[in-house]
Write an enzyme that holds these catalytic residues in place. Structure first.
Site, PDB file in Angstrom:
ATOM      1  N   LYS A 151      -1.806 -15.224   7.967  1.00  0.00           N
ATOM      2  CA  LYS A 151      -2.077 -14.104   7.065  1.00  0.00           C
ATOM      3  C   LYS A 151      -3.570 -14.089   6.768  1.00  0.00           C
ATOM      4  O   LYS A 151      -4.119 -15.067   6.246  1.00  0.00           O
ATOM      5  CB  LYS A 151      -1.284 -14.270   5.762  1.00  0.00           C
ATOM      6  CG  LYS A 151      -1.890 -13.571   4.541  1.00  0.00           C
ATOM      7  CD  LYS A 151      -1.714 -12.089   4.513  1.00  0.00           C
ATOM      8  CE  LYS A 151      -2.643 -11.339   3.557  1.00  0.00           C
ATOM      9  NZ  LYS A 151      -2.891 -11.821   2.231  1.00  0.00           N
ATOM     10  N   GLY A 208      -7.686  -9.671   2.721  1.00  0.00           N
ATOM     11  CA  GLY A 208      -8.889  -8.841   2.680  1.00  0.00           C
ATOM     12  C   GLY A 208     -10.100  -9.611   2.189  1.00  0.00           C
ATOM     13  O   GLY A 208     -11.216  -9.439   2.690  1.00  0.00           O
ATOM     14  N   GLY A 229      -6.503  -5.425   0.648  1.00  0.00           N
ATOM     15  CA  GLY A 229      -6.499  -4.872  -0.709  1.00  0.00           C
ATOM     16  C   GLY A 229      -7.862  -4.331  -1.139  1.00  0.00           C
ATOM     17  O   GLY A 229      -7.958  -3.190  -1.608  1.00  0.00           O
ATOM     18  N   ASP A 250       0.868 -11.103   1.579  1.00  0.00           N
ATOM     19  CA  ASP A 250       1.436 -12.458   1.618  1.00  0.00           C
ATOM     20  C   ASP A 250       2.952 -12.383   1.802  1.00  0.00           C
ATOM     21  O   ASP A 250       3.537 -13.129   2.586  1.00  0.00           O
ATOM     22  CB  ASP A 250       1.133 -13.212   0.307  1.00  0.00           C
ATOM     23  CG  ASP A 250      -0.343 -13.471   0.124  1.00  0.00           C
ATOM     24  OD1 ASP A 250      -1.029 -13.731   1.119  1.00  0.00           O
ATOM     25  OD2 ASP A 250      -0.810 -13.404  -1.027  1.00  0.00           O
ATOM     26  N   LYS A 280       0.943 -16.619  -3.409  1.00  0.00           N
ATOM     27  CA  LYS A 280       0.775 -17.457  -2.212  1.00  0.00           C
ATOM     28  C   LYS A 280       1.728 -18.654  -2.237  1.00  0.00           C
ATOM     29  O   LYS A 280       2.403 -18.940  -1.248  1.00  0.00           O
ATOM     30  CB  LYS A 280      -0.669 -17.940  -2.085  1.00  0.00           C
ATOM     31  CG  LYS A 280      -1.587 -16.767  -1.863  1.00  0.00           C
ATOM     32  CD  LYS A 280      -2.975 -17.152  -1.482  1.00  0.00           C
ATOM     33  CE  LYS A 280      -3.889 -15.957  -1.607  1.00  0.00           C
ATOM     34  NZ  LYS A 280      -3.450 -14.783  -0.865  1.00  0.00           N
TER      35      LYS A 280
HETATM   36  C1  X2W Z   1      -1.308  -4.606  -1.098  1.00  0.00           C
HETATM   37  C2  X2W Z   1      -1.412  -4.608   0.403  1.00  0.00           C
HETATM   38  C3  X2W Z   1      -2.690  -5.218   0.920  1.00  0.00           C
HETATM   39  C4  X2W Z   1      -2.832  -6.691   0.591  1.00  0.00           C
HETATM   40  C5  X2W Z   1      -2.349  -3.640  -1.718  1.00  0.00           C
HETATM   41  O1  X2W Z   1      -2.066  -2.461  -1.885  1.00  0.00           O
HETATM   42  O2  X2W Z   1      -3.462  -4.110  -1.997  1.00  0.00           O
HETATM   43  C6  X2W Z   1       0.548  -4.390  -2.668  1.00  0.00           C
HETATM   44  O3  X2W Z   1      -0.088  -4.864  -3.587  1.00  0.00           O
HETATM   45  P1  X2W Z   1      -4.774  -8.569   0.414  1.00  0.00           P
HETATM   46  O4  X2W Z   1      -6.121  -8.434   0.962  1.00  0.00           O
HETATM   47  O5  X2W Z   1      -3.947  -9.577   1.122  1.00  0.00           O
HETATM   48  O6  X2W Z   1      -4.734  -8.752  -1.076  1.00  0.00           O
HETATM   49  N1  X2W Z   1       0.032  -4.230  -1.446  1.00  0.00           N
HETATM   50  C7  X2W Z   1       1.974  -3.964  -2.868  1.00  0.00           C
HETATM   51  O7  X2W Z   1      -1.898  -7.424   0.301  1.00  0.00           O
HETATM   52  O8  X2W Z   1      -4.117  -7.126   0.723  1.00  0.00           O
END
Ligand code: X2W
Length: 281
Positions: free
Chosen positions: A30, A33, A66, A183, A239
């Site tokens: 994984k 961002g 994210g 995650d 996590k």
């Molecule tokens: C996340 C998806 C992206 C994510 C979001 O919209 O930010 C939810 O929160 P990172 O970079 O791993 O934090 N989805 C439901 O998980 O990004």
């Protein structure tokens, strides 16, 4: 300074038992961002993934993004809010979330892998019936919890030596688009594959104790105690929860590690040293 080629050869030789251990293993990585950082960091990550595949591992990349979603929503004048680490996702937002995660973020990772000589294929939970989700908390809007993962498409890609790169977007029961925490998506996919390792790459060294020291190995009971004491808190909770869920569902081990550290994945898989915090099943 002259490079020590003998040491380089020794390093390769010492990796043999690890290369044998992970031959044909499935490793789900994984990439958050926050761990994506610079273009150079992404290229280094991609190189590790291609090397893994070259030596017989079946890597599966599941990414987040994210911060990139928040940035794009901001440019469109849409504010983000999070509850329990999940983005409250309105109908207006879900199209932007999918566009960023399945579009620009996914393609930047597939391109980085392809630049290193790998063959990456970008997909989301919607492709090949990979990840069907349900809405477990309607207050969060279009946010899905993986309910069923069908890894058939991933196995077809392994058979062709291709590297799946998966955006955390799922299909709802009636085909609607749902936003899934990265995650959570990685954990569900690792569980469905019965993966040997789930690597959760983030921007901290791993789980730390109350004194701020890195804990290199944790049991499920220790994680529960550290969470109850408030030592494991905030963004670390999804996590450790994902790691516990994955090992309970048959993943052999989950590791939380700093994706910005050079060659983090190689250090973890192919050396005695390891990296980050490992939670074994
Ligand atoms: C996340 C998806 C992206 C994510 C979001 O919209 O930010 C939810 O929160 P990172 O970079 O791993 O934090 N989805 C439901 O998980 O990004």
């Amino acid at each position: 300074m002259q490079r020590d080629w003998i040491a380089t050869a020794r390093t390769l030789s010492e990796a043999l038992p690890f290369l044998q251990r992970y031959d044909d293993a499935i490793v789900v990585i994984k990439l958050g961002g926050h761990a994506m950082g610079s273009e150079a960091a992404l290229d280094s990550f991609a190189r590790d993934i291609v090397l893994m595949q070259q030596v017989g591992v079946n890597p599966v990349v599941v990414h987040g993004g994210g911060p990139m979603v928040t940035d794009m929503l901001g440019r469109l004048g849409i504010e983000s809010s999070f509850v329990g680490g999940k983005r409250v996702t309105s109908e207006e937002m879900i199209g932007v979330v999918e566009m960023v995660l399945s579009g620009s973020v996914n393609k930047s990772i597939t391109q980085a892998i392809n630049r290193q000589g790998g063959q990456a294929v970008g997909l989301s939970g919607k492709d090949g019936g990979l990840m069907t989700c349900t809405i477990t908390d309607p207050a969060l809007g279009a946010v899905g919890t993986p309910e069923h993962v069908d890894p058939t498409v991933l196995r077809a890609l392994f058979d062709s030596d291709m590297i799946p790169v998966i955006a955390p977007i799922g299909a709802g029961e009636s085909g609607e688009t749902l936003n899934v925490n990265g995650d959570t998506a990685a954990g569900a996919i690792a569980a469905a594959l019965g993966a040997d390792r789930l690597l959760l790459l983030t921007d901290v060294a791993g789980v730390k104790n109350a004194e701020g020291e890195l804990l290199t190995e944790l049991t499920a009971a220790e994680i529960e105690a550290l969470t109850a004491d408030g030592v494991i808190a905030g963004g670390m909770i999804p996590k450790t929860e994902t790691a516990l869920m994955a090992i309970r569902q048959g993943v052999r081990a989950a590791v939380i590690l700093d994706g910005r550290a050079p060659n983090a994945c190689l250090l973890e898989l192919f050396t005695e040293h390891g990296a980050g915090t490992i939670i074994r099943g």
